[in-house]
Design a protein around this motif. Structure first.
Motif, PDB file in Angstrom:
ATOM      1  N   GLU A 160      -2.558   4.694   6.537  1.00 15.11           N
ATOM      2  CA  GLU A 160      -2.072   5.954   5.974  1.00 15.11           C
ATOM      3  C   GLU A 160      -2.200   5.889   4.460  1.00 15.11           C
ATOM      4  OE1 GLU A 160       1.511   8.638   7.572  1.00 15.11           O
ATOM      5  OE2 GLU A 160       2.197   6.963   6.332  1.00 15.11           O
ATOM      6  N   TRP A 202       4.709   3.824   3.742  1.00 16.99           N
ATOM      7  CA  TRP A 202       3.507   4.396   4.350  1.00 16.99           C
ATOM      8  C   TRP A 202       3.076   3.541   5.535  1.00 16.99           C
ATOM      9  CZ3 TRP A 202       2.654   9.055   2.517  1.00 16.99           C
ATOM     10  CH2 TRP A 202       3.051   9.353   1.208  1.00 16.99           C
ATOM     11  N   ARG A 203       2.591   4.191   6.549  1.00 13.12           N
ATOM     12  CA  ARG A 203       2.118   3.469   7.720  1.00 13.12           C
ATOM     13  C   ARG A 203       0.750   2.854   7.456  1.00 13.12           C
ATOM     14  NH1 ARG A 203       3.376   7.578  12.787  1.00 13.12           N
ATOM     15  NH2 ARG A 203       5.595   7.093  13.010  1.00 13.12           N
TER      16      ARG A 203
END
Length: 648
Positions: free
Chosen positions: A419, A415-416
């Motif tokens: 995010e 996941w960024r």
């Protein structure tokens, strides 16, 4: 009324079998065997479904003429109208409801061609209303409505009935049977189609008062044979909706060279559709006809006309230049006319002795080349422009020996920053399995990282737009991080996995550079870097689709301005321009063809920009057709960098 001569036309041999025969025509019909048992099968069909036939004649709103004709045909004696009614009704029960099929065989073998011709005509006048539920069944005489059905009659059925009529020993009986049924323009049109030797019938049909939108004008094209017919046809009919190769073959079989100008003038109403243009081009180039080219030059604003005019120019360049020169003298120069002039100096040299000084002078301001323009020596050009890889696929370089690498992580979620982890990813392996055949859900692949997601993204890279866009989004998110995942397959044994991974590495190299991709593989040693060099270099030149894209007719090199080689001293040979166009077609996707940059560097930038802009202009003239690789026109403008050539 003048019957035309039949000079030889240079048409494909296979066209002869598509001709709708006519009595005394120059193309003799091949014998047709009609099924002698068809009548018995139709009788059984009628007995089996007699109640269904009767249901079309309810007590009220019944056409008594049709009912009586049908009843008489079944009991008293053969009646063409009744036979046509039975085909109309029972056609709902057969697989091919628009085919005459065994009905035609039964009519001919049991009652003869005259009866069959009358039954076909009557059938073309009828329509029906039918639903499975309720009492909504009708048979009526509705001439325009019936002819809408007739527009869908299978051409083989029509060829069979015309063959039977043309070869019968009782031709006068056919004429008599149809003559008494020519009570309206609609009926006269069908009758003239069936017996086109009755030239006065054809004339009457062409001169009759029809609505502007007439769905069976293709019948006229199958019937005309005189100069008067051609004049009337040109006034009445554009290219028919159902125009096809058989219609062209029949029309030219009867009219010969005299028909070419009428064909050339038939574009304004409908325009020349891409599917029809190859056959129309074949027809228009079957003989030299300055008048046909003049008609085309008068309609260059009509979509699809320029490629056809270009085909005539390529086949008859001297005649074409003379005709264009005369048209220019009358109407003035234009970009469309300039596009039609030969762009190959070798063509000008071949025809120079056939042209007058006035011809050359009239075209001087519109052309960039002439007989004295030098042509580049192929030996001075890159091999990619003279002998490209797709001409000899068998010489593709062998893949380097496999390089063993440690298997990367199979699947993980990344996941960024900022995010929020999505709670639906409780079983990413199952979700990934579901995505294999669901590129429409490609956004779900984005947070997935590792070997298996990389394989899926790589496999989507050359698929349809939805999958390709999902793949690009995944690689845009993971970038160079995906190189080690791809390397496991790209450096492995030859096969589909390696091919897909290699293409994905080329995608990354295009966006991030060869050196950046190589840096991600440096830890795997010289063997891996050598394999990568092959993937991004020699192998990329042979990374070709199974079926090579075809240059559309509107982008033929002869319709585009010349390209000068880098020094500006000579123009590229026509064959080299074709190869460059093929590279542009291959570059429609996100990754340009590997050899395109080398080819572009061999060209004069200004002339290449003019060439690119002309591609866009021609594309606009034919209505932005989606021929060739989708999206290649705006893409080539981006790659070449032609100022102002990229469409909005």
């Amino acid at each position: 009324m003048t019957t035309m001569q039949h000079p030889e036309l240079d048409l494909p041999p296979g066209w002869a079998r598509l001709v709708m025969p006519r009595r005394g025509g120059r193309t003799q019909p091949e014998p047709i065997n009609f099924d002698t048992e068809a009548a018995d099968r139709i009788d059984r069909l009628v007995r089996e479904h007699f109640a269904f036939v009767e249901s079309f004649f309810p007590p009220f709103f019944t056409d008594l003429t049709l009912r009586n004709a049908t009843a008489g045909h079944l009991s008293t004696g053969p009646d063409p109208t009744g036979a046509a009614v039975l085909h109309l009704i029972l056609g709902h029960l057969v697989t091919e409801e628009h085919r005459f099929g065994p009905f035609l065989d039964a009519w001919i073998t049991k009652h003869g061609p005259a009866f069959a011709a009358a039954a076909v005509l009557e059938r073309c006048m009828m329509t029906s209303g039918y639903t499975m539920i309720g009492d909504n069944r009708r048979v009526t005489v509705d001439e325009p409505g019936g002819l809408k059905w007739a527009a869908r009659i299978h051409r083989e059925d029509l060829r069979r009935i015309r063959t039977a009529i043309a070869s019968t020993n009782d031709y006068d009986a056919v004429i008599e049977a149809l003559a008494e049924r020519r009570s309206s323009p609609w009926r006269s049109t069908v009758a003239s189609f069936l017996v086109p030797t009755e030239t006065n019938w054809v004339s009457e049909a062409l001169e009759a008062d029809f609505p502007d939108w007439f769905t069976v004008d293709w019948m006229w094209w199958h019937a005309v044979s005189t100069t008067d017919h051609l004049a009337a046809l040109e006034r009445r009919s554009d290219w028919p909706i159902r125009g096809d190769t058989g219609m062209l073959a029949t029309f030219l079989d009867a009219c010969g060279v005299a028909g070419l100008p009428v064909l050339a003038a038939s574009a304004p109403g409908w325009g020349w559709e891409p599917a029809a243009r190859p056959d129309v081009a074949t027809a228009l180039t079957a003989a030299e006809s300055p008048e046909a080219l003049r008609r085309l030059l008068s309609h260059l604003e009509v979509r699809g006309t320029i490629p056809l005019a270009g085909a005539v120019v390529r086949r008859y360049p001297a005649m074409a230049v003379r005709t264009i020169a005369a048209h220019t003298a009358e109407s003035g120069p234009s970009p469309e006319l300039a596009a039609l002039l030969p762009s190959d100096p070798l063509v000008w040299r071949a025809i120079a002795t056939e042209l007058s000084a006035s011809d050359m002078a009239a075209t001087d301001t519109m052309r960039e080349v002439g007989p004295d323009t030098p042509v580049a020596d192929p030996a001075d050009l890159p091999p990619l422009l003279t002998d490209p890889p797709w001409l000899h696929r068998d010489q593709a370089p062998e893949s380097p020996a496999p390089v063993t690498t440690d298997a990367p992580a199979d699947l993980e979620l990344r996941w960024r920053a900022r995010e929020e982890p999505n709670p639906t990813y409780t079983d990413p392996a199952a979700m990934l399995e579901e995505l294999v055949n669901r590129p429409d859900l490609g956004e779900r692949l984005l947070p997935m990282a590792g070997l298996r997601p990389a394989r899926l993204a790589a496999s989507w890279l050359d698929k349809k737009p939805q999958a390709r866009n999902a793949s690009r989004a995944w690689f845009a998110r993971h970038g160079l991080e995906s190189v080690p995942w791809l390397a496991f397959d790209a450096l492995g044994a030859p096969g589909p996995l390696r091919d897909a991974a290699a293409q994905a590495l080329r995608h990354l190299a295009f966006h991030h550079g060869d050196e950046a991709v190589a840096a991600e593989l440096s830890e795997h040693g010289e063997a891996a870097l050598s394999a990568l060099e092959s993937i991004l270099g020699p192998e990329a030149l042979y990374a070709l689709p199974r079926t090579m894209p075809r240059i559309p007719d509107w982008a033929d090199p002869s319709l585009l301005p010349p390209i000068w080689e880098r020094t500006g001293k000579a123009v590229l040979p026509a064959r080299a321009v074709e190869h460059l166009l093929t590279m542009l077609l291959l570059s429609a996707s996100d990754i340009p063809y590997a050899g395109l940059a080398i080819a572009i560097q061999a060209c004069d930038p200004e002339s290449l920009e003019r060439f690119s802009a002309a591609i866009v202009a021609q594309w606009e003239r034919v209505g932005r057709e989606k021929s060739g690789a989708k999206g290649w026109v705006p893409r080539q403008a981006e790659l070449i960098g032609a100022t102002g050539s990229a469409p909005n």
